[in-house]
Design a protein around this motif. Structure first.
Motif, short mmCIF file in Angstrom:
data_model
loop_
_atom_site.label_atom_id
_atom_site.label_comp_id
_atom_site.label_asym_id
_atom_site.label_seq_id
_atom_site.Cartn_x
_atom_site.Cartn_y
_atom_site.Cartn_z
N PRO A 86 23.25 -44.10 -46.74
CA PRO A 86 21.90 -44.55 -46.88
C PRO A 86 21.26 -44.20 -48.06
O PRO A 86 20.33 -44.81 -48.41
N LYS B 239 23.59 -51.11 -37.16
CA LYS B 239 22.65 -49.84 -37.33
C LYS B 239 22.33 -49.52 -38.76
O LYS B 239 21.41 -49.20 -39.20
N SER C 198 18.61 -50.32 -39.75
CA SER C 198 17.80 -49.36 -39.26
C SER C 198 17.33 -48.36 -40.40
O SER C 198 16.22 -47.86 -40.26
N VAL C 199 18.00 -48.50 -41.49
CA VAL C 199 17.55 -47.61 -42.51
C VAL C 199 16.48 -48.29 -43.40
O VAL C 199 16.43 -49.31 -43.76
N SER D 275 16.56 -43.49 -41.55
CA SER D 275 16.53 -44.29 -40.33
C SER D 275 15.38 -44.21 -39.32
O SER D 275 15.61 -43.21 -38.71
N ASN E 44 15.27 -48.15 -35.04
CA ASN E 44 16.72 -48.42 -34.34
C ASN E 44 16.53 -49.82 -34.19
O ASN E 44 16.19 -50.43 -32.92
#
Length: 254
Positions: free
Chosen positions: A67, A205, A208-209, A216, A219
């Motif tokens: 990330p 996922k 989500s960042v 994150s 969600n």
């Protein structure tokens, strides 16, 4: 309401931030030129031979596993294949990605920048006549900005940056989630050129960042499931004709 193309984005290096395009010349049955042309990997993820053909995104550095990449901005000169990396709006590194020395400059920066985040030395890879979209087929992604706004205001109750979803063509004027009602093979016309609807995009996922903070904080898959009972945001289409697109082009759905 008129449906309009609001923005065009491409991602020359998969995993790094997207770049706004003032126009894009699309070739039939191809992705946008230089979109996902390069990837970042390590010897531990790709082996001694690197990458010679299309491979799944799990082989590369990307937001879901690295990330910190969201902290970097990018500029890209298509004519010279030159990538400029920015941090806090300042250019800190520049190199030609189709040149060994130029790639080394970028790789040396990434090695230092990611020294505590990845195992091995980051390397930039490409393969002849290959673009590393999430799908092996040369699809182009469309995001409906109304769907993202609805997801943010009604479900998440926070602003949601479209950059989380890394789309190519951002459209507005369509009702929220209406794009998910398109049928397989349906024709969508942009600036008069035909694009064939493929299927909705299932989200993972990585979305989500937060693209600004590298944290994150939402969600996204869970909230999609709770709010609209699916994991889709955006759709894939295939260009059936050559065309030049610019923001402001009108979109019609046959």
């Amino acid at each position: 309401m008129t449906v309009e193309l609001k923005a065009i984005k491409r991602y020359p290096v998969k995993g790094l931030r997207g770049i706004d395009m003032p126009s894009a010349t699309i070739t039939a049955h191809k992705m946008i030129t230089d979109d996902r042309r390069f990837v970042i990997g390590t010897q531990s993820s790709l082996g001694q031979d690197g990458v010679q053909e299309w491979a799944r995104k799990s082989n590369f550095l990307q937001l879901v596993n690295t990330p910190k990449l969201t902290e970097l901005g990018t500029e890209y000169d298509e004519r010279t294949c030159t990538l400029t990396i920015l941090r806090n709006g300042r250019a800190i590194c520049k190199g030609k990605l189709d040149d060994t020395m130029g790639r080394t400059v970028i790789e040396d920066f990434l090695k230092a920048f990611l020294k505590n985040d990845v195992a091995g030395t980051p390397k930039i890879y490409s393969a002849p006549d290959t673009q590393f979209g999430d799908m092996k087929e040369p699809y182009i992604s469309i995001l409906n900005l109304a769907s993202i706004r609805d997801f943010g205001t009604r479900i998440v109750q926070a602003d949601v940056d479209p950059m989380r979803f890394r789309g190519n063509l951002l459209i507005d004027g369509l009702d929220p989630w209406k794009e998910l009602e398109w049928e397989e093979g349906q024709i969508i016309k942009i600036n008069g050129a035909s694009f064939r609807f493929i299927h909705p995009i299932t989200r993972c996922k990585a979305t989500s960042v937060n693209p600004d903070t590298a944290v994150s904080d939402i969600n996204v898959p869970l909230m999609l499931r709770k709010g609209v009972n699916h994991l889709h945001m955006g759709v894939y289409v295939e260009a059936l004709e050559d065309v030049t697109l610019t923001p402001g082009n009108i979109i019609t759905i046959d």
